[in-house]
Scaffold this motif. Structure first.
Motif, PDB file in Angstrom:
ATOM      1  N   PHE A 266       0.936  -1.150  -0.155  1.00  0.00           N
ATOM      2  CA  PHE A 266      -0.040  -0.208  -0.070  1.00  0.00           C
ATOM      3  C   PHE A 266       0.990   1.288  -0.137  1.00  0.00           C
ATOM      4  O   PHE A 266       2.073   1.162   0.124  1.00  0.00           O
ATOM      5  CB  PHE A 266      -0.986   0.178   1.187  1.00  0.00           C
ATOM      6  CG  PHE A 266      -0.428  -0.152   2.647  1.00  0.00           C
ATOM      7  CD1 PHE A 266       0.305   0.867   3.459  1.00  0.00           C
ATOM      8  CD2 PHE A 266      -0.097  -1.384   3.020  1.00  0.00           C
ATOM      9  CE1 PHE A 266       0.922   0.927   4.289  1.00  0.00           C
ATOM     10  CE2 PHE A 266       0.644  -1.506   4.370  1.00  0.00           C
ATOM     11  CZ  PHE A 266       0.890  -0.238   5.140  1.00  0.00           C
ATOM     12  N   VAL A 267       0.148   2.476  -0.207  1.00  0.00           N
ATOM     13  CA  VAL A 267       0.930   3.746  -0.136  1.00  0.00           C
ATOM     14  C   VAL A 267       0.249   4.554   0.890  1.00  0.00           C
ATOM     15  O   VAL A 267      -0.716   4.318   1.402  1.00  0.00           O
ATOM     16  CB  VAL A 267       0.911   4.440  -1.575  1.00  0.00           C
ATOM     17  CG1 VAL A 267       1.459   3.407  -2.439  1.00  0.00           C
ATOM     18  CG2 VAL A 267      -0.537   4.676  -1.677  1.00  0.00           C
ATOM     19  N   VAL A 268       1.347   5.530   1.508  1.00  0.00           N
ATOM     20  CA  VAL A 268       0.908   6.339   2.528  1.00  0.00           C
ATOM     21  C   VAL A 268       1.181   7.680   1.904  1.00  0.00           C
ATOM     22  O   VAL A 268       2.311   7.946   1.313  1.00  0.00           O
ATOM     23  CB  VAL A 268       1.673   6.337   3.669  1.00  0.00           C
ATOM     24  CG1 VAL A 268       1.232   7.393   4.712  1.00  0.00           C
ATOM     25  CG2 VAL A 268       1.448   4.691   4.337  1.00  0.00           C
ATOM     26  N   THR A 269       0.252   8.650   1.726  1.00  0.00           N
ATOM     27  CA  THR A 269       0.557  10.105   1.186  1.00  0.00           C
ATOM     28  C   THR A 269       0.163  11.217   2.251  1.00  0.00           C
ATOM     29  O   THR A 269      -0.299  11.160   3.427  1.00  0.00           O
ATOM     30  CB  THR A 269      -0.155  10.427  -0.006  1.00  0.00           C
ATOM     31  OG1 THR A 269      -1.513  10.380   0.423  1.00  0.00           O
ATOM     32  CG2 THR A 269      -0.221   9.379  -1.206  1.00  0.00           C
ATOM     33  N   LYS A 270       0.799  12.388   1.721  1.00  0.00           N
ATOM     34  CA  LYS A 270       0.561  13.727   2.553  1.00  0.00           C
ATOM     35  C   LYS A 270       0.702  14.962   1.715  1.00  0.00           C
ATOM     36  O   LYS A 270       1.437  14.838   0.925  1.00  0.00           O
ATOM     37  CB  LYS A 270       1.404  13.878   3.909  1.00  0.00           C
ATOM     38  CG  LYS A 270       2.664  14.123   3.694  1.00  0.00           C
ATOM     39  CD  LYS A 270       3.443  14.609   4.979  1.00  0.00           C
ATOM     40  CE  LYS A 270       2.947  15.648   5.580  1.00  0.00           C
ATOM     41  NZ  LYS A 270       3.376  16.078   7.050  1.00  0.00           N
ATOM     42  N   SER A 271       0.145  15.965   1.993  1.00  0.00           N
ATOM     43  CA  SER A 271       0.424  17.083   1.092  1.00  0.00           C
ATOM     44  C   SER A 271       1.170  17.880   1.783  1.00  0.00           C
ATOM     45  O   SER A 271       0.969  18.332   2.996  1.00  0.00           O
ATOM     46  CB  SER A 271      -1.182  17.597   0.900  1.00  0.00           C
ATOM     47  OG  SER A 271      -1.149  18.744  -0.015  1.00  0.00           O
ATOM     48  N   VAL A 272       1.804  18.699   1.110  1.00  0.00           N
ATOM     49  CA  VAL A 272       2.854  19.863   1.573  1.00  0.00           C
ATOM     50  C   VAL A 272       2.434  21.151   0.584  1.00  0.00           C
ATOM     51  O   VAL A 272       2.359  21.013  -0.657  1.00  0.00           O
ATOM     52  CB  VAL A 272       4.308  19.486   0.983  1.00  0.00           C
ATOM     53  CG1 VAL A 272       5.181  20.768   1.577  1.00  0.00           C
ATOM     54  CG2 VAL A 272       4.627  18.399   2.148  1.00  0.00           C
ATOM     55  N   THR A 273       2.265  22.016   1.446  1.00  0.00           N
ATOM     56  CA  THR A 273       1.917  23.294   0.673  1.00  0.00           C
ATOM     57  C   THR A 273       3.065  24.510   0.787  1.00  0.00           C
ATOM     58  O   THR A 273       3.484  24.683   1.978  1.00  0.00           O
ATOM     59  CB  THR A 273       0.732  24.144   1.281  1.00  0.00           C
ATOM     60  OG1 THR A 273      -0.342  23.056   1.229  1.00  0.00           O
ATOM     61  CG2 THR A 273       0.245  25.440   0.605  1.00  0.00           C
TER      62      THR A 273
END
Length: 288
Positions: A166-173
């Protein structure tokens, strides 16, 4: 003594004044910390509602990204197969808001058990990537994200950790401290004051007066005006709030780089009553 008689949240409270109590706890997740369960008394008189924190919402893939600011504090590490329900409880921690030219390492963490609040680093084979690759890069083996010099403010990037199954993601602004000097993780200079104030570039905030684990007291949204120094914090959720709170006032960043809030009352912890009480005028130091 409270006896847990069912893993799903049924508790027995024996030897009470009016006899034994059977209590069913139904958890409901709230943003930025813990859940406050509803308490249903099946037998006996009324029991006051109480707070529990077996699972921080930061562990949920659908949890608010602001909770993912928290850094790994324990030196203990876990193998991927030691994480219960890893596909849904594994999360990525690291900076959510970054300026151009800044670098931040992303780390995969998870709990030792489903109801455990503490997060531990996870050792497993990971393939890191960031998209779009314009104005951002990542070290594929270490998860170190770098925002390019001159990256436009407001740009958003998705960091992905592929562990195979599986994959884990997060957003960076990308943000500008000149345009929004409030962004960051702040701690009160007075030890009896607010322990943690988190503010994001998207206008979220969370206040923790008396911390434990990933618990937070209340949270919401803020607006500000750099030219006038006006700021307004509006809470829209809470585990507990201080009486006579005041979210409208002014701010300055002083010569030491500290955030000073004036005419704003966020509260403080009172050891005698074991509760939040009124407290105004706050000065915070930015955490690295």
């Amino acid at each position: 003594m409270t006896v847990n008689i069912d893993l799903l949240g049924v508790y027995l409270l024996p030897n009470m004044l009016d006899g034994d109590y059977t209590v069913i706890v139904t958890p409901k997740y709230v943003a930025y910390g813990c859940f406050q369960p509803s308490v249903l008394v099946v037998a006996g008189a009324d029991v006051l509602e109480f707070n529990m924190a077996p699972l921080p919402v930061a562990l949920l893939q659908s949890g608010p990204p602001m909770a993912w600011y928290y850094s790994l504090v324990s030196r203990r590490i876990l193998a991927l197969d030691e994480i219960e329900f890893a596909a849904t409880s594994l999360v990525m921690v690291g900076q959510n808001d970054m300026q151009d030219g800044e670098s931040s390492r992303m780390v995969l963490v998870g709990p030792a058990c489903l109801r455990c609040a503490e997060l531990f680093g996870v050792v497993t084979q990971v393939e890191w990537s960031v998209s779009p690759s314009t104005d951002a890069s990542i070290e594929v083996e270490r998860g170190m994200v770098t925002i390019s010099d001159g990256a436009p403010v407001g740009s958003k990037f998705t960091v992905t950790a592929d562990v195979g199954a599986f994959v884990v993601t997060k957003s960076v602004t990308v943000y500008s401290a000149e345009e929004n000097p409030l962004v960051g993780i702040w701690t009160g200079l007075d030890t009896d004051n607010v322990n943690r104030l988190v503010t994001t570039s998207s206008g979220e905030f969370a206040v923790t007066v008396n911390p434990y684990g990933n618990y937070q007291d209340y949270w919401g949204f803020y607006t500000f005006d750099v030219a006038t120094g006006d700021v307004e914090l509006t809470a829209d959720g809470a585990n507990q709030v201080a009486p006579d709170g005041q979210g409208t006032g002014t701010f300055i960043i002083n010569a030491a780089g500290n955030l000073v809030l004036e005419s704003i009352c966020l509260g403080k912890w009172d050891a005698l009553t074991q509760s939040l009480i009124k407290n105004c005028e706050h000065e915070f130091q930015r955490l690295p």
